[in-house]
Design a protein around this motif. Structure first.
Motif, PDB file in Angstrom:
ATOM      1  N   UNK A 221       4.526 -12.499  -4.835  1.00 56.32           N
ATOM      2  CA  UNK A 221       5.251 -12.766  -3.556  1.00 56.32           C
ATOM      3  C   UNK A 221       4.602 -12.217  -2.108  1.00 56.32           C
ATOM      4  N   UNK A 222       4.466 -10.964  -2.427  1.00 56.85           N
ATOM      5  CA  UNK A 222       3.820 -10.029  -1.274  1.00 56.85           C
ATOM      6  C   UNK A 222       2.608 -10.519  -1.073  1.00 56.85           C
ATOM      7  N   UNK A 223       1.600 -11.040  -1.838  1.00 63.98           N
ATOM      8  CA  UNK A 223       0.376 -11.332  -1.715  1.00 63.98           C
ATOM      9  C   UNK A 223       0.511 -12.695  -1.234  1.00 63.98           C
ATOM     10  N   UNK A 224       1.326 -13.477  -1.401  1.00 65.64           N
ATOM     11  CA  UNK A 224       1.462 -14.777  -0.584  1.00 65.64           C
ATOM     12  C   UNK A 224       1.684 -14.387   0.761  1.00 65.64           C
ATOM     13  N   UNK A 225       2.727 -13.832   1.128  1.00 71.82           N
ATOM     14  CA  UNK A 225       3.011 -13.277   2.587  1.00 71.82           C
ATOM     15  C   UNK A 225       1.913 -12.781   3.200  1.00 71.82           C
ATOM     16  N   UNK A 226       1.168 -11.733   2.662  1.00 71.20           N
ATOM     17  CA  UNK A 226      -0.001 -11.038   3.286  1.00 71.20           C
ATOM     18  C   UNK A 226      -1.112 -12.235   3.630  1.00 71.20           C
ATOM     19  N   UNK A 227      -1.338 -13.352   2.595  1.00 68.90           N
ATOM     20  CA  UNK A 227      -2.145 -14.503   3.124  1.00 68.90           C
ATOM     21  C   UNK A 227      -1.790 -15.170   4.466  1.00 68.90           C
ATOM     22  N   UNK A 283      -1.803  -5.381  -0.319  1.00 68.05           N
ATOM     23  CA  UNK A 283      -0.669  -5.159  -1.092  1.00 68.05           C
ATOM     24  C   UNK A 283      -1.038  -3.843  -1.964  1.00 68.05           C
ATOM     25  N   UNK A 284       0.155  -2.814  -1.938  1.00 59.37           N
ATOM     26  CA  UNK A 284      -0.425  -1.559  -2.499  1.00 59.37           C
ATOM     27  C   UNK A 284       0.692  -1.046  -3.210  1.00 59.37           C
ATOM     28  N   UNK A 285       0.612  -0.009  -4.287  1.00 54.84           N
ATOM     29  CA  UNK A 285       1.536   0.280  -5.028  1.00 54.84           C
ATOM     30  C   UNK A 285       1.853   1.790  -4.419  1.00 54.84           C
ATOM     31  N   UNK A 286       3.269   2.160  -4.489  1.00 53.49           N
ATOM     32  CA  UNK A 286       3.796   3.338  -3.940  1.00 53.49           C
ATOM     33  C   UNK A 286       5.152   3.545  -4.551  1.00 53.49           C
ATOM     34  N   UNK A 287       5.668   4.694  -5.017  1.00 55.35           N
ATOM     35  CA  UNK A 287       6.709   5.048  -5.758  1.00 55.35           C
ATOM     36  C   UNK A 287       7.024   3.795  -6.712  1.00 55.35           C
ATOM     37  N   UNK A 288       6.096   3.341  -7.354  1.00 55.29           N
ATOM     38  CA  UNK A 288       6.302   2.546  -8.574  1.00 55.29           C
ATOM     39  C   UNK A 288       6.527   1.014  -7.921  1.00 55.29           C
ATOM     40  N   UNK A 289       6.611   0.689  -6.547  1.00 55.95           N
ATOM     41  CA  UNK A 289       6.874  -0.626  -6.153  1.00 55.95           C
ATOM     42  C   UNK A 289       5.457  -1.153  -5.468  1.00 55.95           C
ATOM     43  N   UNK A 290       5.427  -2.475  -5.386  1.00 57.54           N
ATOM     44  CA  UNK A 290       4.420  -2.933  -4.392  1.00 57.54           C
ATOM     45  C   UNK A 290       4.986  -3.191  -2.837  1.00 57.54           C
ATOM     46  N   UNK A 291       4.060  -3.036  -2.073  1.00 51.15           N
ATOM     47  CA  UNK A 291       4.273  -2.976  -0.467  1.00 51.15           C
ATOM     48  C   UNK A 291       3.328  -3.626   0.286  1.00 51.15           C
TER      49      UNK A 291
END
Length: 351
Positions: A221-227, A283-291
């Motif tokens: 979903x975040x990848x779609x938001x990034x697009x 999109x990147x991973x930090x503290x076990x979550x995508x951001x």
């Protein structure tokens, strides 16, 4: 008669602050130097300092795998009883090995000669090295027997101690020469101004909003938001359909806090450090979550003051001067071969 094989052209660094490869240039024959000791084990001399067969063979052992790999890659040649004396395209492995070992040995002699000149060591002969090698292993054996603290191996091999000895002497030489280095204020300032942007710029203060989702498919979903954001939509607008899953955080880094921020959240810092205002990260991973993160503000903080970095600049210039000195001495080294001894090093004598 000894044969002069000239100076060395530099290619890359060896040991801390030494230069790795060298090419021997054949020159005219010269008479045997008056200060070269007599004896059947002197294969060459570097600036008049004898190089024994034993020391040369130590370097041959270290160069052996590299030379073998070279012939394997260049000629698909495999090691065999005849390998070292067979000609491949006009190159003979044994002769190349001796040449590479001689170049390495000559490079190792240069800091030793300088150390002798500076009074750091009185005797740089291989015999003196072997005495030190034996004494060090005796000291280690006694320390083990008496259950005293012992750092490093229980016993050094000859090649190991050779590297340790070379490194220690070179370190002492560098320390002494650097302490005696003098640079004018103008030289220090010139270095500061020429490298201010790359070395002394303080981190910008960066304000970011970052977004994660509690949605089960948060990453996609975040990848779609990034697009959508890349297509020109504001991040908040692109994320609006997912507001019930959205978790927003605002972070300010930079100035005095950038180091602690980088240590506590290195992934975030790596993603936002190059963002311009309004730009959105991948999109990147930090503290076990995508951001996702968007930069909402960026302000410069100038440069570290000259007086704060002055001593560091002086040390850098001193290190560069030391490295240049070694490079020049290696390049100009006078290497003379004793053909009667050097030529007798055969395949059977390989370590």
């Amino acid at each position: 008669m000894w044969r002069y094989v000239g100076g060395w052209k530099l290619a890359r660094m060896i040991l801390p602050l030494l230069v790795l490869a060298a090419v021997m240039i054949m020159k005219d024959r010269l008479p045997e130097p008056a200060d070269a000791p007599a004896g059947g084990d002197i294969a060459a001399a570097v600036d008049g300092e004898p190089l024994t067969v034993q020391e040369l063979r130590l370097h041959m052992a270290e160069q052996r795998a590299r030379v073998s790999a070279y012939f394997n890659a260049a000629y698909q040649a495999e090691e065999s009883p005849a390998f070292w004396t067979t000609s491949y395209g006009g190159e003979i492995p044994l002769e190349k090995l001796k040449k590479e070992a001689l170049a390495a040995a000559a490079r190792s002699k240069i800091p030793m000669l300088l150390a002798k000149r500076e009074g750091i060591v009185a005797d740089i002969s291989y015999a003196a090295f072997l005495q030190g090698f034996q004494s060090e292993n005796e000291r280690r054996a006694a320390a083990k027997k008496n259950r005293q603290p012992l750092y490093g191996p229980e016993q050094y091999r000859e090649s190991e101690y050779y590297r340790v000895y070379q490194s220690n002497v070179t370190g002492e030489l560098q320390k002494k020469l650097q302490l005696g280095s003098r640079f004018s204020e103008e030289e220090l300032l010139r270095y500061y101004e020429s490298r201010k942007e790359q070395l002394f710029k303080l981190p910008d203060t960066i304000t970011v909003r970052r977004l994660t989702l509690t949605h089960p498919e948060a990453g996609s979903v975040l990848a779609g938001i990034k697009e959508k954001a890349d297509a020109g939509m504001e991040l908040e607008e692109a994320a609006a359909p997912y507001k019930e899953w959205a978790v927003w955080e605002e972070t300010v880094t930079g100035g005095g806090s950038v180091r602690s921020s980088a240590l506590s959240d290195p992934e975030l810092m790596s993603r936002i450090s190059s963002l311009g205002e309004g730009q959105v990260s991948d999109v990147f991973q930090a503290n076990g979550k995508p951001w996702l993160a968007v930069c909402i503000g960026r302000a410069g903080n100038g440069y570290r003051a000259f007086h704060e970095v002055r001593e560091g600049i002086r040390n850098t210039l001193a290190s560069e001067a030391f490295r240049t000195l070694l490079e020049e001495r290696i390049r100009d080294a006078r290497v003379e071969i004793n053909p009667q001894v050097y030529g007798r090093i055969r395949d059977a004598e390989l370590p």
